[in-house]
Write an enzyme that holds these catalytic residues in place. Structure first.
Site, PDB file in Angstrom:
ATOM      1  N   GLU A 191      44.733   0.740   0.405  1.00  0.00           N
ATOM      2  CA  GLU A 191      44.355   2.074   0.891  1.00  0.00           C
ATOM      3  C   GLU A 191      44.553   3.124  -0.193  1.00  0.00           C
ATOM      4  O   GLU A 191      43.776   4.078  -0.304  1.00  0.00           O
ATOM      5  CB  GLU A 191      45.173   2.457   2.138  1.00  0.00           C
ATOM      6  CG  GLU A 191      45.028   1.518   3.330  1.00  0.00           C
ATOM      7  CD  GLU A 191      43.653   1.582   3.999  1.00  0.00           C
ATOM      8  OE1 GLU A 191      42.782   2.349   3.567  1.00  0.00           O
ATOM      9  OE2 GLU A 191      43.453   0.815   4.968  1.00  0.00           O
ATOM     10  N   GLU A 442      35.772  -0.589  19.165  1.00  0.00           N
ATOM     11  CA  GLU A 442      36.353  -1.166  17.955  1.00  0.00           C
ATOM     12  C   GLU A 442      36.003  -2.654  17.850  1.00  0.00           C
ATOM     13  O   GLU A 442      35.775  -3.185  16.777  1.00  0.00           O
ATOM     14  CB  GLU A 442      37.864  -0.953  18.024  1.00  0.00           C
ATOM     15  CG  GLU A 442      38.672  -1.398  16.850  1.00  0.00           C
ATOM     16  CD  GLU A 442      38.425  -0.586  15.579  1.00  0.00           C
ATOM     17  OE1 GLU A 442      37.609   0.349  15.585  1.00  0.00           O
ATOM     18  OE2 GLU A 442      39.034  -0.922  14.557  1.00  0.00           O
ATOM     19  N   GLU A 536      31.135   2.765   9.492  1.00  0.00           N
ATOM     20  CA  GLU A 536      30.280   1.691   8.962  1.00  0.00           C
ATOM     21  C   GLU A 536      28.830   1.770   9.431  1.00  0.00           C
ATOM     22  O   GLU A 536      27.901   1.525   8.656  1.00  0.00           O
ATOM     23  CB  GLU A 536      30.880   0.321   9.300  1.00  0.00           C
ATOM     24  CG  GLU A 536      32.105  -0.061   8.480  1.00  0.00           C
ATOM     25  CD  GLU A 536      33.396   0.622   8.920  1.00  0.00           C
ATOM     26  OE1 GLU A 536      33.368   1.388   9.923  1.00  0.00           O
ATOM     27  OE2 GLU A 536      34.433   0.414   8.270  1.00  0.00           O
ATOM     28  N   THR A 629      34.273   1.662  -1.395  1.00  0.00           N
ATOM     29  CA  THR A 629      34.245   1.299   0.024  1.00  0.00           C
ATOM     30  C   THR A 629      34.723   2.443   0.923  1.00  0.00           C
ATOM     31  O   THR A 629      34.619   2.377   2.141  1.00  0.00           O
ATOM     32  CB  THR A 629      35.064   0.017   0.286  1.00  0.00           C
ATOM     33  OG1 THR A 629      34.782  -0.462   1.594  1.00  0.00           O
ATOM     34  CG2 THR A 629      36.551   0.272   0.128  1.00  0.00           C
TER      35      THR A 629
END
Ligand code: DMJ
Length: 666
Positions: A191, A442, A536, A629
């Site tokens: 992260e 999710e 996404e 990303t």
């Protein structure tokens, strides 16, 4: 008249003329050089720049030439003069009707307003903390306490044109001490790399602020000890102060998601250690292809041991734990402008494995799925929970795959990948559209024990067909008249969106325009029903729109944005929600379904991709940028295969002035 006499008479005037000519030529050269922004860089482009000149005389290049002629080049259009060696990704630019432009800009402004609202709340209640709690106005420091939201938002600010806010953020970033965490908790190496390092480097490229590079280097030096393992594989959790980890556990996604950031850091600092580290990891991962637990070429399992340097399970997944490793094979190839065949090889091998084993479809349906796959038992993963045997968990994170496949399809001329990309994206959109709120759970589970391998059919339909199918899903017995009535209702909604009343508040429009959606019956879906503001699907919508120009992708994106506005907005920012199938009634406010949590990727990714979905095509073009990303755009540029590891490499872009096209007018 004798020659010597003439020479004598004209000697001085000729001398003066020569001097004047030389001075004039020098002046002309200087003017040309100074009017050419990034001139230093253009020298360094060498062959690639010449190639650019050649390519631009081909048919199809006129569009780009027209753009650069009409408006000045800005940093949001990438490295000036760079034309990739690789095939073009985006469709050729087309003229837009004035009506379409009004709608697009209205939507873009609405997204920009959402960013402004969120930043204002974060700045007021949680400035310099990792996150703001959007319902209680508290703070969260789960990522070292260095201001994850602050750093993660930088590149979005530059893309949207929030210059003042950006300047203030940079000042705050100067004060970050990357040598200590605020609460001595371990940091996630992954992260930290994608949010902080990626955020700093991208913002440095887009703004030229030296302090951002200084901070990136400081962070790089702090992170390098976490890679001090026998095979250079990074630890998952890292205690920064004591330079140790509590175990040897890591994930393939964490090992395979440092390359873009480390190569870029080496490029700008001239220190090759980062790029070399990244390359050694890639080499090692590829060499594991013939090691234990690697049973299908390209399908790298998810968990690893950094001490032994092996895989510790046999499940391969394009959801969390696997996702960005596969994404980075492709993106490394883009970053180095196709000069390292290894990245292409690894990407294609993985896509072949995925296509053959992970890609499934529902019996008698065109809906495609990606499922985690056990590479030893050769079966899609079954997940047991306390209710039932779940099958075909389509984890929402896999929804970045359509975008990745679509880009790969253009680069490597893999036509079927485009078909799969479109089909998978329809499934992702369907996951949104089939919930009561219009938001995506999710984890999505279909209660079926049988699936089929991909048979070439996909659910790639027009917006009209999608709406009809959605209506029939909830009204299986509807007749043609009812279907037509639904169509008329959808058309009425379109009219509202397509004719934004000037000066009217976007949120109000949306609230009145979006009706309550019917819930999907329970035997169709289960799993984790939270919506975490994830990006996404909108990422893939942006990519597919830029490649195909099909307006349905903008429509899908707008519907998602409307649902976010309606169900996630708080007075301070935006919150994730507990259940996508719970629609608060008038007497229970939307906050009853809100989680008091907003991860920084909402500002870094979700809002940025939505904004770009409604931008002009040359703003952060896929032919000029590659996203890490976490949606931080990095400039594509000419590259030589050893350039990242060499200090004698293409000089950094000399842009120090921010010149985004959008102004801060929200
Ligand atoms: C982001 O931090 C990144 O996109 C990462 O690769 C996956 N998870 C989140 C968003 O869902």
């Amino acid at each position: 008249m004798s020659w010597p006499k003439v020479r004598q008479r004209w000697r001085i005037p000729i001398l003066i003329a020569v001097v004047v000519l030389v001075v004039l030529q020098y002046l002309a050269f200087s003017i040309h050089e100074s009017s050419n922004s990034g001139s230093q860089f253009n020298h360094d482009l060498g062959d690639a720049y010449e190639q650019d000149a050649r390519v631009s005389s081909k048919p199809g290049a006129e569009v780009e030439e027209k753009v650069t002629e009409e408006k000045p080049h800005t940093v949001l259009q990438g490295v000036e003069g760079f034309n990739p060696r690789l095939p073009k990704i985006q469709r050729p630019q087309v003229d837009e009707s004035p009506e379409a432009q009004v709608v697009r800009e209205y939507r873009q402004q609405a997204v920009k307003n959402a960013f402004n609202h969120t930043w204002t709340g974060y700045r007021k209640y949680a400035f310099k903390h990792d996150e703001v709690k959007p319902n209680s106005n508290g703070t969260v420091d789960g990522f070292g306490g260095w201001g994850a939201t602050l750093v993660d938002s930088l590149s979005t600010m530059l893309v949207m044109g929030f210059q003042e806010e950006f300047n203030e953020a940079v000042q705050a970033i100067e004060g970050i001490n990357y040598n200590r965490t605020v609460n001595s908790v371990p940091i996630s190496v992954f992260e930290t790399i994608i949010r902080h390092l990626g955020g700093l480097l991208s913002a440095y490229e887009l703004s030229g602020h030296e302090i951002l590079l200084t901070k990136a280097e400081e962070l790089g030096q702090v992170l390098i000890p976490a890679f001090d393992t026998p095979y250079d594989l990074p630890h998952h959790w890292w205690y920064l102060e004591s330079r140790m980890s509590r175990d040897n556990f890591t994930l393939i996604a964490e090992v395979g998601t440092v390359q873009l950031e480390f190569m870029t850091l080496s490029h700008y600092t001239g220190d090759p250690q980062y790029a070399r580290k990244a390359q050694r990891i890639t080499d090692y991962v590829e060499s594991m292809g013939i090691k234990q637990n690697m049973h299908i070429p390209g399908l790298y399992p998810t968990t690893m041991d950094v001490g032994r340097g092996d895989f510790t399970n046999s499940i391969s997944s394009f959801g969390g734990a696997g996702d960005s490793a596969f994404e980075y094979f492709l993106k490394q190839y883009l970053l180095v402008d196709g000069t390292v065949p290894q990245y292409k090889r690894m990407y294609i091998e993985s896509m072949e494995g995925m296509r053959r084993y992970l890609l499934r479809q529902l019996p008698q349906s065109d809906l495609l799925y990606l499922t985690p796959y056990n590479t030893v038992s050769r079966s899609p993963e079954f997940v047991m929970d306390h209710l039932t045997l779940l099958f075909m968990n389509l984890v929402k994170k896999s929804c970045f795959v359509p975008g990745m496949l679509a880009i790969g399809s253009k680069l490597f001329d893999r036509e079927e990948d485009m078909l799969i990309a479109k089909g998978l994206l329809e499934t992702c959109v369907f996951m949104y559209q089939s919930s009561a709120t219009g938001l995506c759970p999710e984890r999505w589970t279909y209660y079926e024990l049988k699936t089929e391998v991909f048979n070439g059919k996909t659910y790639n339909k027009s917006l009209k067909e999608i709406r009809r199918d959605r209506f029939l899903l909830f009204h299986p017995d509807a007749d043609e008249a009812q279907i037509a009535a639904n169509e008329a209702q959808e058309a009425a909604r379109d009219t509202i969106y397509h004719s934004p009343p000037p000066g009217k508040n976007t949120t109000e429009d949306i609230a009145t325009a979006v009706g309550k959606r019917p819930a999907m019956s329970n035997n169709r879906r289960g799993g984790d029903l939270m919506y975490l503001l994830r990006p996404e699907t909108v990422e893939s919508l942006y990519v597919l729109y830029r490649i195909t120009g099909d307006p349905k992708y903008q429509e899908y994106g707008w519907e998602i944005f409307e649902a976010i506005e309606k169900y996630c907005k708080t007075p301070t920012a935006y919150s994730s929600i507990r259940s996508v199938d719970f629609v608060p009634t008038e007497d229970v406010g939307v906050d009853t379904n809100q989680n008091d949590s907003m991860e920084s990727f909402f500002m870094a990714e979700t809002l940025k991709y939505l904004y770009l979905l409604f931008s002009e095509d040359d703003v952060i073009s896929l032919d000029k940028f590659v996203f890490n990303t976490e949606a931080h755009p990095l400039m594509r540029r000419p590259w030589t295969s050893d350039s990242a590891a060499s200090i004698n490499y293409v000089a950094p872009v000399q842009q120090t002035v921010f010149t985004a096209s959008a102004s801060n007018d929200s």
